[in-house]
Enzyme design. Structure first.
Site, PDB file in Angstrom:
ATOM      1  N   ASP A 169       0.876  -1.379  -0.028  1.00  0.00           N
ATOM      2  CA  ASP A 169       0.233   0.095   0.026  1.00  0.00           C
ATOM      3  C   ASP A 169       1.071   0.998  -0.127  1.00  0.00           C
ATOM      4  OD1 ASP A 169      -2.142   2.076   0.187  1.00  0.00           O
ATOM      5  OD2 ASP A 169      -2.877   0.891   1.924  1.00  0.00           O
ATOM      6  N   VAL A 170       1.617   1.714  -1.193  1.00  0.00           N
ATOM      7  CA  VAL A 170       2.315   2.863  -1.282  1.00  0.00           C
ATOM      8  C   VAL A 170       1.112   4.249  -2.713  1.00  0.00           C
ATOM      9  CG1 VAL A 170       4.160   1.713  -0.768  1.00  0.00           C
ATOM     10  CG2 VAL A 170       2.764   2.650  -3.677  1.00  0.00           C
ATOM     11  N   LYS A 171       0.225   4.177  -2.908  1.00  0.00           N
ATOM     12  CA  LYS A 171      -0.638   5.021  -3.225  1.00  0.00           C
ATOM     13  C   LYS A 171       0.317   6.218  -4.441  1.00  0.00           C
ATOM     14  CE  LYS A 171      -4.008   4.719   0.509  1.00  0.00           C
ATOM     15  NZ  LYS A 171      -3.177   3.731   1.337  1.00  0.00           N
ATOM     16  N   ARG A 172       1.177   4.981  -4.943  1.00  0.00           N
ATOM     17  CA  ARG A 172       1.520   6.137  -5.644  1.00  0.00           C
ATOM     18  C   ARG A 172       1.933   6.587  -7.273  1.00  0.00           C
ATOM     19  NH1 ARG A 172       5.487   5.827  -1.767  1.00  0.00           N
ATOM     20  NH2 ARG A 172       7.181   4.497  -1.526  1.00  0.00           N
ATOM     21  N   THR A 196      -0.539  -0.221  -4.769  1.00  0.00           N
ATOM     22  CA  THR A 196      -1.725  -0.117  -4.521  1.00  0.00           C
ATOM     23  C   THR A 196      -0.958   1.842  -5.693  1.00  0.00           C
ATOM     24  OG1 THR A 196      -1.392   1.505  -2.749  1.00  0.00           O
ATOM     25  CG2 THR A 196      -2.602   0.128  -2.476  1.00  0.00           C
TER      26      THR A 196
END
Length: 122
Positions: free
Chosen positions: A80-83, A107
């Site tokens: 879960d990094v939301k890059r 993510t």
């Protein structure tokens, strides 16, 4: 949820001790979870990189790496990094997530378009 409050920003020993404690606590939690019958039912594990990154680049990332490596190999890791960044930066993020941390997926935040997503899916 892990709350990180470091008293002294440059106190490496405090940070090292804290990272070891976080890793030990997480490993203990994973071990307890895995002792149940969760493994056959787990679709993936999804560690949130922000909590580890808050511990600092060197110690936080190494702790995240150890946590990922403690997850049974038959269970995918969705990091879960939301890059979501420009192409060249997205490529560097993808390399870090896949090649160095060993994530199977991540993510993303695709607001900047295909260039911000492409390095993660090709």
């Amino acid at each position: 949820m892990i709350t990180v409050n470091l008293v002294k920003k440059n106190d490496v020993m405090l940070r090292l001790h804290f990272c070891q404690k976080v890793y030990d606590d997480l490993k203990s939690s994973f071990t307890l979870f895995l002792r149940g019958d969760a493994v056959p039912h787990a679709a993936a594990y999804k560690p949130n990189a922000a909590f580890f990154e808050a511990l600092g680049v060197n110690l936080g990332v190494s702790t995240l790496y150890r946590v990922i490596k403690s997850i049974p190999p038959e269970i995918p890791v969705l990091l879960d990094v939301k890059r979501g960044d420009i192409g060249s930066t997205a490529s560097a993020y993808a390399e870090a997530c896949y090649d160095h941390l060993g994530a199977h997926g991540v993510t993303l935040s695709p607001l900047m378009g295909w260039d911000s997503v492409k390095p993660f899916v090709t």
